[in-house]
Design an enzyme around this catalytic site. Structure first.
Site, PDB file in Angstrom:
ATOM      1  N   GLU A 216      13.965   9.639  41.700  1.00  0.00           N
ATOM      2  CA  GLU A 216      14.554  10.957  41.464  1.00  0.00           C
ATOM      3  C   GLU A 216      15.637  10.911  40.390  1.00  0.00           C
ATOM      4  O   GLU A 216      16.485  11.793  40.309  1.00  0.00           O
ATOM      5  CB  GLU A 216      15.157  11.507  42.766  1.00  0.00           C
TER       6      GLU A 216
ATOM      7  N   HIS B   3       6.258  15.336  50.894  1.00  0.00           N
ATOM      8  CA  HIS B   3       6.164  14.775  49.547  1.00  0.00           C
ATOM      9  C   HIS B   3       5.519  15.742  48.553  1.00  0.00           C
ATOM     10  O   HIS B   3       5.796  15.674  47.346  1.00  0.00           O
ATOM     11  CB  HIS B   3       5.376  13.459  49.586  1.00  0.00           C
TER      12      HIS B   3
END
Length: 305
Positions: free
Chosen positions: A221, A190
């Site tokens: 995203e 991450h």
């Protein structure tokens, strides 16, 4: 010296009396930049310029357009509605004050005025405005990427849709999705995923060439852009540059089925805004085009043309 002056808040003085303008200007210039207008029409123009005032001192009794009408119009315009207005007037009855507050004024200063009181009140309301703007900017900003968030996108889209409806002009929306981002996060972690989103957001922002164009993080995203005045060809050009500029970052993506680097899929749509067209239909169309781009293999641009 000029840089320090530019950082000072800007006060717009609106009064048809040159003497009042001179006295107020002299009282304020030690702490504020000052612009002046001798009538309501000029005040309305100055209030929506790029160098927008942080506060307006507004006389009520003026020829052609009085201060009440100026205040009403200021509060109806999205560009000036949040600028605090202080009435400076000889009208000091409760009825007159109530009318001014009902129109959106934040304070009253009664003539003849005492300049230290004027300065104190201006200072107070300017500070309140600047603090409110800081809080709003924090609410409207995406913490990870530093660019506007979905809430800010919704607000800008609403403003641009109304403007396009008034003028009968084109408005475009583009939706951008980072391809196979879950796999990127799973493979690289991450931390690098966050870094990747920041790089992508910077690439998208740097793609925009016109002052009115706007891009935000839409969620996860996914990113979204509002492109005022762009028709289908213009929207396609921006969408293609979005895709190319992200690919040019050359961020390694070993788990992508679209390429060996991080790529994006882009869906776009554009309409001539009119009352017969629902504003949400534009975003929905861009979303369908994004779904088509992802279904067609990703790392591509799709639109309704």
């Amino acid at each position: 010296m000029e840089d320090l002056q530019a950082k000072k808040p800007l006060v717009l003085i609106v009064d048809d009396s040159p003497l009042n303008i001179q006295v107020l200007g002299e009282a304020l210039r030690s702490e504020f930049r000052v612009k002046v207008a001798s009538n309501g029409a000029l005040a309305l123009r100055l209030a929506v310029e790029e160098d927008q005032p942080d506060l307006i001192l507004l006389d009520i009794m003026m020829p052609e357009m009085d201060g009440y009408e100026v205040c009403r119009r200021l509060k109806e315009d999205a560009k000036s509605k949040n600028v605090p207005v202080i009435f400076v007037t000889a009208k000091n009855t409760g009825e007159e004050m109530a009318r001014g507050f009902a129109l959106g004024a934040v304070d009253y200063i009664v003539k003849p005025f005492y300049t230290p009181v004027v300065l104190a009140r201006v200072r107070t309301h300017v500070n309140l405005k600047l603090k409110a703007e800081l809080l709003e900017s924090l609410v409207m900003r995406d913490d990870l990427t530093g660019i506007p968030n979905r809430r800010h996108f919704n607000e800008i889209f609403e403003i641009e849709w109304r403007r396009a409806q008034r003028t009968g002009s084109w408005l475009a929306v583009a939706l951008v999705d980072v391809d196979h981002f879950k796999q990127y996060n799973d493979h690289y972690g991450h931390g690098l995923g966050d870094q990747c989103l920041r790089q992508v957001s910077n690439a998208l922002v740097s793609t925009l060439l016109r002052p009115g164009d706007f891009v935000a993080r839409y969620g996860g995203e996914e990113f979204a852009a509002v492109l005022p005045g762009a028709d289908l060809a213009g929207a396609r050009d921006v969408a293609q540059r979005f895709r190319a500029n992200v690919a040019d970052l050359r961020i390694e993506h070993a788990c992508s089925k679209a390429a060996d680097v991080v790529t994006v899929s882009v869906g776009y749509a554009a309409v001539v805004a009119c009352p017969e067209v629902a504003r949400q239909s534009l975003v929905d169309m861009a979303d369908r085009m994004l779904y088509r781009a992802k279904g067609g293999g990703r790392n591509r641009v799709c639109g309704p043309d």
